[in-house]
Design an enzyme around this catalytic site. Sequence first.
Site, PDB file in Angstrom:
ATOM      1  CE1 TYR A  72      -4.061   1.673   0.379  1.00  0.00           C
ATOM      2  CE2 TYR A  72      -2.259   3.696   1.628  1.00  0.00           C
ATOM      3  CZ  TYR A  72      -3.857   2.899   1.102  1.00  0.00           C
ATOM      4  OH  TYR A  72      -4.739   4.229   0.949  1.00  0.00           O
ATOM      5  CG  PHE A 124      -8.088  15.226 -25.012  1.00  0.00           C
ATOM      6  CD1 PHE A 124      -8.448  15.229 -26.433  1.00  0.00           C
ATOM      7  CD2 PHE A 124      -7.976  13.963 -24.007  1.00  0.00           C
ATOM      8  CE1 PHE A 124      -8.947  13.103 -26.848  1.00  0.00           C
ATOM      9  CE2 PHE A 124      -9.472  13.866 -24.142  1.00  0.00           C
ATOM     10  CZ  PHE A 124      -9.378  13.009 -25.678  1.00  0.00           C
ATOM     11  CG  ASP A 125     -12.719  15.226 -25.169  1.00  0.00           C
ATOM     12  OD1 ASP A 125     -11.538  14.698 -25.372  1.00  0.00           O
ATOM     13  OD2 ASP A 125     -13.644  14.225 -25.368  1.00  0.00           O
ATOM     14  CG  ASP A 214      -2.175  16.402 -22.354  1.00  0.00           C
ATOM     15  OD1 ASP A 214      -2.122  15.441 -22.279  1.00  0.00           O
ATOM     16  OD2 ASP A 214      -3.603  17.185 -22.830  1.00  0.00           O
ATOM     17  CB  ALA A 216      -1.591  11.738 -23.967  1.00  0.00           C
ATOM     18  CE  LYS A 257      -4.383   9.036 -25.227  1.00  0.00           C
ATOM     19  NZ  LYS A 257      -5.628   8.626 -23.131  1.00  0.00           N
ATOM     20  CG  HIS A 449     -17.818  12.419 -28.009  1.00  0.00           C
ATOM     21  ND1 HIS A 449     -16.232  11.661 -28.311  1.00  0.00           N
ATOM     22  CD2 HIS A 449     -17.114  12.282 -26.458  1.00  0.00           C
ATOM     23  CE1 HIS A 449     -15.539  11.382 -27.513  1.00  0.00           C
ATOM     24  NE2 HIS A 449     -15.176  11.637 -26.570  1.00  0.00           N
TER      25      HIS A 449
END
Length: 458
Positions: A72, A124-125, A214, A216, A257, A449
Amino acid sequence: MELPFAESWKIKMVEPIRKSTREEREEWLKEAHYNVFQLKSDQVYIDCITDSGTGAMSDRQWAAMMTGDEAYAGARSFYELKDTITRITGFPYVIPTHQGRAAENVLFSALVKEGDIVPGNSHFDTTKGHIESRKAFAVDCTVDIAHDTQLEAPFKGNVDIDKLEKVLSENKDRVPFIIVTITNNTAGGQPVSMQNLREVRKVADKYGKRVIFDSARFAENAYFIKSREEEFKNATIKEICREMFSLADGMTMSAKKDGLVNMGGFIATSHEDWFEGAKKYCIPFEGYLTYGGMNGRDMAALAVGLDENTEFEMLQTRIHQVEFLASLLDEYGIPYQRPAGGHAIFVDADLILTNVPKEEFPAQTLTIELYKEAGVRGCEIGYILADRDPVTRENRFGGMDFVRLAIPRRTYTDNHIRVIAAALKNVFDRRDRITRGVRIVWEAELMRHFTVQLEPLA
Ligand code: F0G
């Protein structure tokens, strides 16, 4: 003779997939309210809905999973992951999260408040969602050439420095940070140049602002920098990554990704105050700081994945396959965001379904037709994904309307790519007869979406 190009890996495990009939697909689509997110994956033959979490892990990653430490607190797998991230990015502070949007949630909880303005390149969304849900504003400063899908330019993901400077000079006190998405997913998987990252840094310093990447698809971005920026042609991918991240103050990462894992993410930063701020939200939202929503075994696999995917041959194999799909579309005359992106081909639905009005969502209509044709599942990155304007509640028709064909890493062969291209060609050949699109029957307020329900108008 010159030897042809081939993959830098061989296949050790396979997963059977199944074709379906057009009648089956028409029935399934109706049940799914014409939203391909609502389909079961067994109803899909070739799945290009995303490259996120859909790649194949290597034997070394699977082996690492068996030695994951599930403690943990203080798990060895956490420290292995942290050391790898620090080695690749230079950032000493690392917080694991269960995926990319969780990293955004944790970090933005500490940094973004009502009325703030966060400039960037086509957020990005989920990034936009995490800004707008805090009653702040995401201002898109992407270069205008990104909108000209037929223009060949090496770095269409770049930030327009003049636009960025205007936002900063007019709203200096309302900007908590600048966010640069590498590669720029929404603009078509297009890369951001090192030169542009340097210019962003310069403007940020001028206004005393920090910069988040960001990240990714940071490794794919590094590959494009190596192949398109003269200065870096002899640099290794890992050297380029260090140089890129030296220009940022921190990163959010969807490890699904370029981390080559099915689930995972993290925040990394060079600033102790950001780390302290984020820590407070990680524990209640994600979990204790040395696992943050990930299993020990998943952190172990991610450490290996980050290492593998920052090697040139791995990236070359991947981008080569995406470019192969682009070459087939070129042969058939099908328009897409040029040049081919890192993780996907973004088919330009506006230029194909010219008889379908914007209000009837051409890219969504093309997504539906492609699925009906061959069971190939793409994804609308267009007017539905753009959501409504938070103030006027009008649909946002100002951006681009793409069908994204995302290519999972190390998953499909070039024969599958040929099927995707042929299916799209068949739809393309009957495009003039497609005159009606879809209408929205039900939609969520944000990120509609995923759950939107649609009805065909023809
Ligand atoms: N940032 C970018 C640039 C992304 O493409 C994504 C996810 C995220 C953040 C959020 O990460 O999914 O791990 O929570 N993109 C996926 C896609 C979903 O299909 O493009 P996540």
